[in-house]
Write a protein that holds these residues in place. Structure first.
Motif, PDB file in Angstrom:
ATOM      1  N   ILE A 114      -0.350 -11.406  -6.537  1.00  0.00           N
ATOM      2  CA  ILE A 114      -1.663 -10.685  -5.154  1.00  0.00           C
ATOM      3  C   ILE A 114      -1.980 -11.847  -4.612  1.00  0.00           C
ATOM      4  N   ARG A 115      -3.289 -11.694  -3.204  1.00  0.00           N
ATOM      5  CA  ARG A 115      -3.720 -13.059  -3.015  1.00  0.00           C
ATOM      6  C   ARG A 115      -4.156 -12.968  -1.988  1.00  0.00           C
ATOM      7  N   PRO A 116      -5.230 -13.579  -1.447  1.00  0.00           N
ATOM      8  CA  PRO A 116      -6.611 -13.073  -0.722  1.00  0.00           C
ATOM      9  C   PRO A 116      -6.408 -12.235   0.072  1.00  0.00           C
ATOM     10  N   GLY A 117      -6.901 -10.997   0.417  1.00  0.00           N
ATOM     11  CA  GLY A 117      -6.638 -10.050   1.150  1.00  0.00           C
ATOM     12  C   GLY A 117      -5.323  -9.416   0.907  1.00  0.00           C
ATOM     13  N   SER A 118      -5.036  -9.235   0.439  1.00  0.00           N
ATOM     14  CA  SER A 118      -3.751  -8.599  -0.170  1.00  0.00           C
ATOM     15  C   SER A 118      -2.705  -8.531  -1.720  1.00  0.00           C
ATOM     16  N   GLU A 119      -2.343  -7.151  -1.597  1.00  0.00           N
ATOM     17  CA  GLU A 119      -1.864  -7.228  -2.854  1.00  0.00           C
ATOM     18  C   GLU A 119      -0.135  -7.154  -2.494  1.00  0.00           C
ATOM     19  N   ASN A 120       0.415  -5.919  -2.954  1.00  0.00           N
ATOM     20  CA  ASN A 120       2.119  -6.924  -2.552  1.00  0.00           C
ATOM     21  C   ASN A 120       2.785  -6.826  -0.818  1.00  0.00           C
ATOM     22  N   PHE A 121       3.701  -7.215  -0.614  1.00  0.00           N
ATOM     23  CA  PHE A 121       4.364  -6.735   0.613  1.00  0.00           C
ATOM     24  C   PHE A 121       5.464  -6.955   0.296  1.00  0.00           C
ATOM     25  N   TYR A 122       6.632  -6.347   0.895  1.00  0.00           N
ATOM     26  CA  TYR A 122       7.792  -6.541   0.769  1.00  0.00           C
ATOM     27  C   TYR A 122       8.197  -6.140   2.452  1.00  0.00           C
ATOM     28  N   PHE A 123       9.813  -6.174   2.204  1.00  0.00           N
ATOM     29  CA  PHE A 123      10.430  -6.556   3.569  1.00  0.00           C
ATOM     30  C   PHE A 123      12.160  -6.380   3.711  1.00  0.00           C
ATOM     31  N   TYR A 124      12.423  -5.637   4.405  1.00  0.00           N
ATOM     32  CA  TYR A 124      14.577  -5.469   4.169  1.00  0.00           C
ATOM     33  C   TYR A 124      14.384  -5.304   5.805  1.00  0.00           C
ATOM     34  N   GLN A 125      16.045  -5.706   5.864  1.00  0.00           N
ATOM     35  CA  GLN A 125      16.738  -5.356   6.553  1.00  0.00           C
ATOM     36  C   GLN A 125      17.892  -4.449   6.907  1.00  0.00           C
ATOM     37  N   ASN A 126      17.099  -3.715   8.211  1.00  0.00           N
ATOM     38  CA  ASN A 126      17.796  -2.167   7.787  1.00  0.00           C
ATOM     39  C   ASN A 126      18.958  -2.152   8.537  1.00  0.00           C
ATOM     40  N   ASN A 127      18.989  -0.768   8.338  1.00  0.00           N
ATOM     41  CA  ASN A 127      20.462  -0.769   9.229  1.00  0.00           C
ATOM     42  C   ASN A 127      21.318  -1.197  10.670  1.00  0.00           C
ATOM     43  N   GLU A 128      20.411  -1.689  11.117  1.00  0.00           N
ATOM     44  CA  GLU A 128      20.030  -1.986  12.695  1.00  0.00           C
ATOM     45  C   GLU A 128      20.186  -3.487  12.889  1.00  0.00           C
ATOM     46  N   GLY A 129      19.807  -3.784  11.367  1.00  0.00           N
ATOM     47  CA  GLY A 129      19.854  -5.530  11.505  1.00  0.00           C
ATOM     48  C   GLY A 129      18.744  -5.962  11.377  1.00  0.00           C
ATOM     49  N   GLN A 130      17.788  -5.185  11.694  1.00  0.00           N
ATOM     50  CA  GLN A 130      16.241  -5.726  12.080  1.00  0.00           C
ATOM     51  C   GLN A 130      15.065  -5.951  10.560  1.00  0.00           C
ATOM     52  N   ILE A 131      14.462  -6.674  10.455  1.00  0.00           N
ATOM     53  CA  ILE A 131      13.796  -7.205   9.525  1.00  0.00           C
ATOM     54  C   ILE A 131      12.598  -5.655   9.463  1.00  0.00           C
ATOM     55  N   VAL A 132      12.202  -4.633   9.059  1.00  0.00           N
ATOM     56  CA  VAL A 132      11.176  -3.833   8.621  1.00  0.00           C
ATOM     57  C   VAL A 132      10.013  -5.161   7.524  1.00  0.00           C
ATOM     58  N   PHE A 133       8.869  -4.689   8.076  1.00  0.00           N
ATOM     59  CA  PHE A 133       8.055  -5.881   6.796  1.00  0.00           C
ATOM     60  C   PHE A 133       6.469  -5.203   6.798  1.00  0.00           C
ATOM     61  N   CYS A 134       5.661  -4.864   5.874  1.00  0.00           N
ATOM     62  CA  CYS A 134       4.269  -3.966   5.228  1.00  0.00           C
ATOM     63  C   CYS A 134       4.100  -5.040   4.615  1.00  0.00           C
ATOM     64  N   ILE A 135       2.474  -4.371   4.450  1.00  0.00           N
ATOM     65  CA  ILE A 135       1.890  -5.909   3.337  1.00  0.00           C
ATOM     66  C   ILE A 135       0.994  -4.523   3.066  1.00  0.00           C
ATOM     67  N   THR A 136       0.332  -4.884   1.845  1.00  0.00           N
ATOM     68  CA  THR A 136      -0.510  -3.802   1.047  1.00  0.00           C
ATOM     69  C   THR A 136      -2.454  -3.998   1.035  1.00  0.00           C
ATOM     70  N   PRO A 137      -3.155  -3.867   1.410  1.00  0.00           N
ATOM     71  CA  PRO A 137      -4.270  -4.990   2.009  1.00  0.00           C
ATOM     72  C   PRO A 137      -5.065  -4.980   1.077  1.00  0.00           C
ATOM     73  N   MET A 138      -5.987  -5.832   0.202  1.00  0.00           N
ATOM     74  CA  MET A 138      -7.033  -6.062  -0.563  1.00  0.00           C
ATOM     75  C   MET A 138      -8.239  -6.066   0.041  1.00  0.00           C
ATOM     76  N   PRO A 139      -9.263  -5.820  -0.278  1.00  0.00           N
ATOM     77  CA  PRO A 139      -9.150  -4.196  -0.726  1.00  0.00           C
ATOM     78  C   PRO A 139      -9.000  -3.531  -0.002  1.00  0.00           C
ATOM     79  N   PRO A 140      -8.468  -2.169  -0.108  1.00  0.00           N
ATOM     80  CA  PRO A 140      -7.802  -1.216   0.297  1.00  0.00           C
ATOM     81  C   PRO A 140      -8.908  -0.640   1.867  1.00  0.00           C
TER      82      PRO A 140
END
Lengths: 382, 689
Positions: A246-272
């Motif tokens: 948990i960091r200021p403004g956000s909870e978890n975040f995550y990313f991965y490299q998809n089958n096209e080779g692109q990095i997809v990323f997303c973050i959970t804002p806090m507060p929601p």
């Protein structure tokens, strides 16, 4: 005269379309109603594509295990390339406490038969080459989890459901039900009325409103999340990286490299950020890239191509609401941002609820998702 | 190796630049200091920059504007857009073969906090419209930020080496675009309330009313109270088999390479599209020493000004009206194209095919307003205006005028009481300036064969009048004194050449009977003197349409340096004097078709719609036929529009296909608008502490 169907599904999204295909394959006459102009146009297409059985309870673990089986074998079964990749999931730990929590979870996960191991920082660096090892204590790694394209899978389900004679009414809004005691006798839309044996509420963001038309109060609250995708590059990393800190403004975040080779990323804002607002904000990229590049500096030159915003239809405890209410309404809502990964498994489960064919395991699964539960438990991996 | 640099140009100064050594796939080559990698490669005759990871197709320059990624190369280990990245000494550049590798980074970068600022008015685009608006706002001391993604103000004006049309009093007609751009930029700097950022790209207008801007590679968030979208337009593309070969691109890219970077990307150019953009590009090509094999236009008459098409025809470029392109052929780059005549339903007529050898194909089939910033601002709830091509596609003269109107409107909106109402005749003039060409009439009759006077080879009504304002004896008027009507000569010519020199169409000659009535002297304006014409040389004179009138020697060449124009004098028999409009400079052989047409076996459905993700017409048409009319769904299934350019090219092609399949507009669902305008490295965004 209202048109008569065996099943009416409200919502052509991550849950509704797989359910429609499965029911149609069981010879049910199915109608799917959606306000959008095409299938998967709300949150299905906004899913980032990760699929994991690495959850913390019997229900989600088993539904997602089934989803993974279906996705992994999709091309063989149906012939379409959906971009499945068994790239795994990882939850790196940076504190002693997180390491402890993750390892405790692993015991539960092992007891449900999940293949999940603990890797050292060095081993983790093999999976995510160049990861910042500062304070890194190790990571979980579940190699059988994976990813595929929500767009391709969504479209594949849709086309096969059309072949199986599912009917769709797009640009049509359900505005009420005719009820006879606890039975829905007719589904009323802004364009007509329909009758069916069963009604499935798979309305995602609008699950609560639809349930309310049957007099139910389901605690589903959409929360806004933003995500982004980069240009493609040759494969250099494997598992989804989920940073639980948990960091200021956000909870978890995550990313991965998809089958096209692109990095997809997303973050959970806090507060929601409650509500439904699909417009992009100026805060997402500065917040998410800061955390992402700190964890994985190797990404710094990679170019962002697109960002988007969607919703996680949340429940108070982070578990979906799935089950039969009254005589003929099945709610399958509150997927908490996991509709895409739960969808294929859920489609089969919903079909068995509809046809009254629940197995012992299904009954166990549905305990976690019971619409009448007290919602006081917390999902550890939501 | 053949040098593909322009070493001589009639209009543009060629400055000495320092050489810089770099390597291309290990081979040492020379670039000019500070130039973009793409231009350095083209200058060295390299046109294939890599091969696509999906189908191995050759990739090269396409937009020359940082909007797509077809020109990507590996520079010192990193994938970069070669059109936006300058060569540095010793740079190791490699072609991009397949997907690039992401290099490992050992360091943990530190990021400073993002700069955030507020302005009253943000103008996106420093072209004719944006500059004109900013000047008005400056006059009222309104805190204005003007941003432009290029290195210099002026927008597309900086690429326009030709003299401008329009009215002299309102839009500097008769001056060259490059000079107008400089003039506006200079005036802007008089107003301290207006700041401008160059190399600054607007990435998105976010819902929290902040505009993300990448300035000199640094990301900033600007909160404006009002936005003026003056971001211009983007070019439409065309579908035909072979449209995905390398060396097919638009006029913007071509003009950038030729007129900004002074490289010659082609020896044999063919142009599709007879609007002003295509016609002018053809003329610019000649001025750059490029052979223009031909120009094809689908309509029975060019949509651009007649004076522009006449000019090309006279210099020796054939224009094929009622013709369309059937295909482009070549191994990796264009080697030949085939055109055919079309019937009234725009269907090619079998048997009319002609093929031409060419090495580059320029597509100039119209523009679409760049409307996304307007739409984004509206969605964010910011008051927004638009001007220039971003508002409506028209000439730069019109953009300057409606930019002025937009600037004043905003000043008024901003509460500047002292702003007087915008005079109604301004709106009327703005309308006239964007008029399409009107009627074609006959030459002026009854001109005596004595004395000296201008012959005005300008027979089509267009919004242009500098010849009328420049005449010292007030001897040229338009028929009704309006901007649109034809100029006519009415009296007291003193033979000063001013009208000859100012006419943007090069459509005025001077006939002088004073010395020899039977053999008058005709003075012809000339500005392609990279192909030099000297006294004594025999030239083939032509009439307005390029029909030959015979060979005659040049008796004098006057060099009018100030207007970068030469006056070529010939003495001809009285019978043809008034018909002489110009002379041919391009040899006939250059535009000869191949002896027999190359009929391709490729079907129209093999044309590419999405060049980024390699999606063909057939794939999309199949979906449309199955009832899918939502562009988002088409994108989800085919990936069309998911590539680096963000549907900037394919969206319009898909909309055309939907129309072609008879889908009513109300059933079509457009692509959802999402950030970012261009791809930007992740490292630009962190908000550090």
């Amino acid at each position: 005269m209202a048109k008569v169907y065996d099943v009416i599904i409200i919502g052509a999204g991550s849950i509704g379309v797989p359910a429609a295909l499965n029911l149609a394959l069981r010879k049910q006459k199915v109608l799917v109603i959606d306000v959008e102009t095409a299938p998967g146009q709300q949150n299905n297409k906004k899913a980032i594509g990760g699929v994991r059985a690495t959850h913390s309870d019997y229900g989600k673990i088993n539904v997602c295990k089934l989803s993974i089986e279906i996705m992994k074998n999709w091309q063989e079964t149906w012939g379409d390339d959906i971009g499945w990749l068994s790239n795994g999931y990882s939850y790196p730990a940076y504190t002693e406490e997180d390491e402890k929590t993750l390892k405790e979870q692993m015991e539960i996960q092992h007891s449900y038969g999940l293949n999940i191991i603990w890797v050292s920082p060095e081993e983790y660096n093999e999976l995510v080459p160049g990861i910042n090892k500062e304070e890194l204590r190790g990571s979980t790694y579940s190699p059988e989890d994976g990813s595929c394209s929500p767009l391709l899978l969504g479209s594949a389900y849709y086309f096969h459901s059309l072949e199986a004679k599912v009917e769709y009414c797009f640009r049509e809004k359900v505005i009420g039900f005719d009820m006879s005691q606890s039975k829905i006798t007719r589904v009323i839309t802004d364009k007509g009325t329909y009758s069916s044996g069963m009604v499935i509420n798979a309305a995602g963001n609008y699950g609560r409103e639809i349930a309310a038309m049957a007099g139910l109060n389901l605690p589903v609250q959409p929360e806004n999340h933003e995500a982004g995708i980069t240009e493609p590059v040759a494969r250099f990393m494997y598992p989804m990286v989920v940073d639980m800190r948990i960091r200021p403004g956000s909870e978890n975040f995550y990313f991965y490299q998809n089958n096209e080779g692109q990095i997809v990323f997303c973050i959970t804002p806090m507060p929601p950020i409650l509500g439904i607002d699909n417009r992009s904000t100026s805060t997402f990229l500065p917040l998410c890239t800061k955390r992402m590049l700190e964890v994985y500096p190797r990404l710094h030159n990679l170019r962002v191509r697109r960002t988007w915003r969607g919703q996680y239809p949340m429940t108070p405890d982070g578990f979906p609401i799935v089950g039969k209410s009254g005589d003929n309404l099945i709610n399958a809502v509150g997927m908490c941002g996991q509709g895409f990964m739960l969808g294929p498994g859920m489609g089969e489960l919903i079909t068995r609820i509809c046809l009254d064919e629940l197995t012992e395991s299904d009954v166990h699964i549905l305990q976690s998702f019971n619409p009448e539960r007290d919602f006081s438990r917390m999902e550890a991996f939501k | 190796m053949e040098d593909h640099r322009i070493l001589k140009h009639p209009i543009l100064p060629i400055e000495e630049r320092e050489d810089v050594l770099f390597t291309w796939n290990g081979e040492p080559l020379l670039a000019k200091k500070g130039e973009m990698i793409s231009s350095a490669l083209i200058a060295n005759g390299i046109n294939i920059f890599g091969h696509h990871h999906k189908d191995g197709s050759a990739q090269g320059i396409f937009c020359a504007n940082g909007q797509c990624a077809k020109c990507t190369v590996i520079a010192d280990g990193l994938a970069v857009k070669s059109c936006m990245t300058a060569v540095t000494p010793g740079m190791e550049i490699r072609s991009l073969e397949g997907l690039p590798e992401l290099p490992d980074t050992a360091f943990i970068p530190k990021y400073p906090p993002l700069e955030k600022l507020e302005v009253d008015v943000l103008i996106i685009g420093g072209g004719p419209a944006g500059l004109s608006a900013a000047i008005e706002l400056g006059k009222y001391n309104i805190n204005t930020l003007l941003i432009d993604d290029k290195q210099a103000l002026g927008g597309k004006l900086v690429l326009q080496t030709h003299k401008f049309f329009g009215s002299e009093e309102d839009s500097n007609a008769g001056m060259r675009g490059i000079e107008i751009g400089k003039l506006l930029a200079l005036e802007l700097q008089k107003y301290p309330s207006v700041q401008f950022w160059l190399n600054s790209t607007a990435l998105f207008v976010f819902s929290d009313q902040k505009v993300g801007i990448l300035k000199d590679g640094i990301y900033k968030l600007v909160t404006p109270h009002i936005i003026l979208n003056a971001a211009g337009a983007r070019e439409k593309f065309l579908r035909f088999p072979g449209n995905d070969l390398a060396r097919i691109y638009g006029a913007g890219a071509f003009q950038t390479l030729v007129n900004r970077d002074l490289v010659r990307p082609t020896n044999r150019l063919f142009i599709i599209g007879g609007g002003n953009v295509g016609l002018i590009a053809g003329y610019h090509a000649l001025q750059a020493g490029i052979n223009v094999v031909g120009l094809a236009e689908a309509m029975p008459q060019c949509g651009g000004y007649k004076v522009h098409s006449d000019k090309l025809k006279r210099l020796g470029v054939p224009i094929y009206t009622s013709h369309t392109i059937i295909n482009a052929a070549g191994k990796e780059t264009v080697e030949s194209i085939t055109i055919a005549q079309i019937d009234s339903e725009f269907k090619p007529i079998p048997g009319t095919e002609k093929s031409f050898a060419c090495d580059t194909l320029l597509i100039a089939v119209g523009l679409n307003s760049l409307s996304e910033f307007t739409q984004e601002a509206k969605e964010a709830g910011i008051q927004v205006f638009s001007a220039g091509d971003a508002q409506e596609i028209a000439e730069a003269s019109s953009a300057m005028f409606n930019g002025k109107i937009a600037g004043l409107t905003i000043a008024k909106e901003y509460g500047k009481e002292e702003v007087e109402g915008i005079p109604s005749e301004w709106y009327a003039k703005a309308e006239v300036l964007k008029s399409h060409p009107g009627k074609i009439k006959d030459y002026q009759k009854d001109l005596p064969e004595q004395g000296v006077f201008p012959i005005i080879h300008c027979l089509q009504e267009i919004p242009c009048n500098p010849c009328t304002t420049v005449c010292p004896t007030n001897s040229i008027h338009t028929e009704d004194d309006g901007l649109m009507s034809l100029p006519v000569y009415s009296g007291n010519c003193i033979g000063c050449y001013k009208c000859v020199l100012i006419c943007p169409g090069l459509a005025i000659t001077l006939v002088d009977y004073r010395n020899d009535k039977e053999h008058p002297i005709v003075t012809i304006p000339y500005e392609v003197f990279n192909i030099p014409k000297t006294e004594g040389e025999e030239i083939e004179l032509v009439d307005i349409d390029g029909n030959p009138l015979g060979f005659y020697p040049i008796i004098a060449v006057l060099d009018v340096k100030k207007s970068h124009t030469q006056l070529i004098k010939v003495q001809v028999p009285q019978t043809i004097a008034k018909r002489v409009a110009s002379f041919r400079i391009q040899a006939k052989e250059i535009s000869e078709p191949l002896s027999s047409p190359l009929i391709s076996e490729k079907l129209p459905d093999e044309a590419m719609v999405c060049l980024c993700e390699r999606v063909k017409v057939g794939d999309i048409r199949k979906l449309i036929k199955s009832g899918i009319t939502n562009l988002n769904q088409i994108k989800a299934i085919t990936r069309s529009g998911m590539g680096p350019c963000g549907a900037k090219t394919c969206e319009n092609l898909i909309l055309q296909l939907l129309r072609e399949e008879g889908i009513p507009t109300e059933n079509i669902v457009s692509n959802t608008l999402r950030p970012l305008f261009i791809e930007v490295p992740l490292e630009k965004f962190p908000d550090g502490d």
